[in-house]
Design a protein around this motif. Structure first.
Motif, short mmCIF file in Angstrom:
data_model
loop_
_atom_site.label_atom_id
_atom_site.label_comp_id
_atom_site.label_asym_id
_atom_site.label_seq_id
_atom_site.Cartn_x
_atom_site.Cartn_y
_atom_site.Cartn_z
N ALA A 17 0.75 -0.86 -0.35
CA ALA A 17 -0.35 0.18 -0.17
C ALA A 17 1.10 1.24 0.03
N ARG A 42 -5.50 12.01 22.27
CA ARG A 42 -6.50 10.75 22.61
C ARG A 42 -6.91 9.93 21.34
N ILE A 43 -6.88 10.98 19.72
CA ILE A 43 -6.65 9.79 18.40
C ILE A 43 -5.77 9.60 17.92
N ALA A 44 -5.38 10.46 18.30
CA ALA A 44 -3.58 9.09 18.66
C ALA A 44 -3.76 7.35 18.78
N LYS A 99 -6.02 6.03 20.00
CA LYS A 99 -7.54 5.07 19.39
C LYS A 99 -7.07 4.88 17.84
N ALA A 120 -7.38 1.49 17.19
CA ALA A 120 -7.78 0.60 15.87
C ALA A 120 -7.34 -0.14 15.10
N THR A 179 -9.27 -3.27 7.79
CA THR A 179 -10.08 -2.87 8.17
C THR A 179 -10.36 -1.51 8.53
N ALA A 180 -12.06 -1.15 8.60
CA ALA A 180 -11.22 0.65 8.86
C ALA A 180 -10.85 0.85 9.78
N GLY A 181 -10.03 0.34 10.62
CA GLY A 181 -9.85 1.17 11.96
C GLY A 181 -7.92 0.86 11.35
N ARG A 195 -7.00 1.28 8.81
CA ARG A 195 -6.87 2.51 7.29
C ARG A 195 -6.80 3.82 8.07
N PHE A 196 -7.84 3.56 9.35
CA PHE A 196 -7.37 5.45 10.59
C PHE A 196 -5.95 5.16 11.12
N GLU A 256 -3.88 6.40 8.15
CA GLU A 256 -3.89 6.94 7.30
C GLU A 256 -3.41 8.15 8.25
N TYR A 257 -3.80 8.16 9.36
CA TYR A 257 -3.35 8.56 10.74
C TYR A 257 -1.32 9.23 10.54
N LYS A 314 0.13 8.00 7.51
CA LYS A 314 1.04 8.96 6.78
C LYS A 314 0.44 10.29 6.96
N VAL A 315 -0.17 11.20 7.15
CA VAL A 315 -0.52 12.63 7.13
C VAL A 315 0.35 12.47 8.41
#
Lengths: 431, 115
Positions: free
Chosen positions: A184, A277-279, A281, A285, A357-359, A361-362, A365-366, A368-369
């Motif tokens: 990927a 918290r986002i990190a 999660k 995830a 899973t969506a998690g 990918r989340f 994405e985290y 990668k960004v």
């Protein structure tokens, strides 16, 4: 200053003095680099997965080679490289950066070439002169070989070293790293107004991390007792070089097991801080989100060669302009492709495992960004460094022990350029 | 308004973040105020697990409909704004960073995941 052993002590031939700025700003030096270095060495151009089937091709316009190169997979599955130049009255035979073709055709007069570069179709062939022989008029071949799924080209028809010989001394031990499992790929590119060596230098030391990346990922690398971000170790070869870096496993970005193991907790979970918290999660995830089970992958021992318990990644600079950073769970592949003495095409790619899973990918994405934003921090320095160098106010740069790779690059490039110029001078004197 | 799966209808006010590409998501981030991205993140963060579960269930059934896809893209936007909130507060862009519009994402790379 300390009494401990220094990296430089191992490489006395590289010296310890300042580095001259001239090679970073001088157009003549760049012309010599092109002639004596870039046109005589192996250059990375992509991954075999970018050419998935028969007829897949890619085009690389490479200023350092004064060339446009087509790399294509032929009917037997072999990957070949040739100049993107028609044998008739020139023009091109491939026009897109990527594509799939049954044949290549020049848009000017319709000459057609097979996927292996041989000439197969000439409209109104009988109007050509006596002795016209299609067999001698294929596309001009370029040396091409593959190491661990990375495609390399070399402008020398008979390279002085095979690609295997070129890679083996420093990177033989990396063979077996699961490059093929990380399919990927995300990439970005930009042209920066900076010399290619300045650009690469910004990525081959950790001294800048605490300051330049102070807001972002500085915490994800391990600090020593004095709070300094020193690499674990460094290796300088004849031309290649490697750095080993320790991470802070309590951060998401510095955690090498994320998404590849069942590990879901980090010390940042439950934080009152929304960003943390986002990190947390994203990390949670992502657990177990990869399509392939990577938990049983055995990494080659040469990767973390000091066996450091907090090892996070290696920076491998494949001479001259290919940066390959390998982690347990993904790798980064950057090309610092010079365009002129003060312009560089920076192509950054990161290869992760595919996620199911969506998690997953989340999390990806985290990561990668975050990486992209860190690269934006790095890139911001380059043009200012070049502008400052161009002023001529300083003619020398000062190097610390852990900036050894900056020195190694300068010394190796200069050795090759000087040898090339000396050979030219000798040839001229002999005439 | 961008349609989301019924049980996530309350998130529809953030429909402007249902963007399919990194380039669009980054453009949206850098054109927003820090208050906007913070409010978006605060609203979405408690739903991360439920959103992931919903998308995984839809994918398992082979039924990734447009509302679910919109939800997925909204989740990707949360990842896009995360570094700004984590590292660059109160800026939405990378502080002293290179212009992200010049660092072009290769959206058409053959190995880039479709989703």
């Amino acid at each position: 200053m300390t009494d401990t052993a220094r990296l430089h002590d191992r490489y006395p031939d590289l010296g310890t003095g300042t580095l001259p700025v001239g090679p970073y700003i001088d157009p003549d030096y760049w012309e010599a680099e092109k002639k004596h270095l870039f046109k005589k060495t192996w250059l990375h151009v992509g991954r075999v997965q970018e050419l998935p089937k028969k007829g897949s091709y890619m085009v690389r316009d490479i200023a350092a080679l004064d060339a446009s190169i087509v790399i294509a997979r032929d009917r037997s599955g072999e990957i070949n490289a040739f100049h993107n130049v028609c044998s008739h009255r020139l023009n091109k035979i491939a026009y897109q950066p990527y594509g799939t073709a049954r044949k290549f055709a020049c848009r000017f007069h319709g000459w057609a070439y097979e996927l292996d570069g041989s000439l197969s179709g000439v409209p109104d062939e009988k109007s050509f002169m006596e002795g016209f022989d299609k067999a001698c008029l294929g596309l001009s071949k370029v040396s091409c070989d593959i190491w661990q799924g990375f495609i390399f080209i070399n402008m020398e028809p008979q390279p002085a070293q095979t690609l295997a010989e070129f890679m083996e001394p420093m990177y033989g031990g990396l063979e077996g790293y699961p490059f093929e499992k990380f399919t990927a790929c995300y990439g970005w590119s930009t042209v920066v107004d900076a010399n290619w060596k300045f650009a690469l230098d910004a990525f081959q030391e950790t001294y800048h991390v605490a300051y330049l990346h102070g807001r972002s990922i500085a915490d994800s690398l391990e600090k020593n007792e004095e709070g300094m971000l020193h690499p674990i170790d460094g290796l300088c070869g004849d031309v290649h070089r490697r750095l080993s870096i320790a991470g802070n496993p309590n951060t998401v970005y510095g955690n090498p097991q994320a998404a590849t193991s069942g590990l879901t907790q980090s010390s940042v979970s439950g934080s009152a801080d929304i960003g943390k918290r986002i990190a947390a999660k994203a990390l949670a995830a992502g657990a177990g989100g990869t399509k392939m089970d990577l938990s049983k992958v055995v990494l080659p021992e040469a990767l973390n060669w000091t066996k450091h318990p907090h090892w996070a990644f290696d920076i491998n600079v494949v001479f001259p302009d290919f940066y390959l950073s390998c982690r347990p769970n993904y790798f980064q592949a950057y090309n610092f492709r010079p365009i002129s003495h003060d312009k560089t095409l920076f192509e950054a790619r990161v290869y992760y495992p595919e996620m199911k899973t969506a998690g997953g990918r989340f999390y990806q994405e985290y990561m990668k960004v975050t990486l992209r934003d860190v690269l934006l921090e790095d890139l911001a320095t380059l043009e200012m460094t070049q502008e400052a160098a161009n002023t001529g106010a300083k003619t020398e740069m000062v190097i610390n022990d852990f900036e050894l790779m900056v020195r190694h690059q300068a010394v190796v490039v200069d050795r090759i350029v000087e040898a090339g110029l000396a050979a030219d001078a000798a040839a001229q004197a002999a005439e | 308004m961008t349609e989301l799966p019924n049980k996530f209808a309350e998130l529809s006010v953030w429909g402007a973040w249902c963007l399919a590409t990194e380039t669009e998501r980054n453009a949206c981030r850098v054109a927003s105020s820090f208050e906007d991205i913070s409010a978006f993140a605060q609203a979405l963060e408690p739903h991360i697990e439920a959103i992931c579960a919903h998308i995984d269930a839809a994918q398992a059934e082979g039924d990734l409909d447009q509302p679910t896809l919109n939800l997925f893209h909204m989740l990707m936007s949360l990842a896009e704004v995360a570094p700004a909130i984590e590292s660059y507060d109160p800026e939405v862009e990378v502080v002293h960073g290179y212009d992200s519009k010049l660092f072009v994402a290769d959206e058409r790379h053959p190995l880039r995941p479709a989703l």
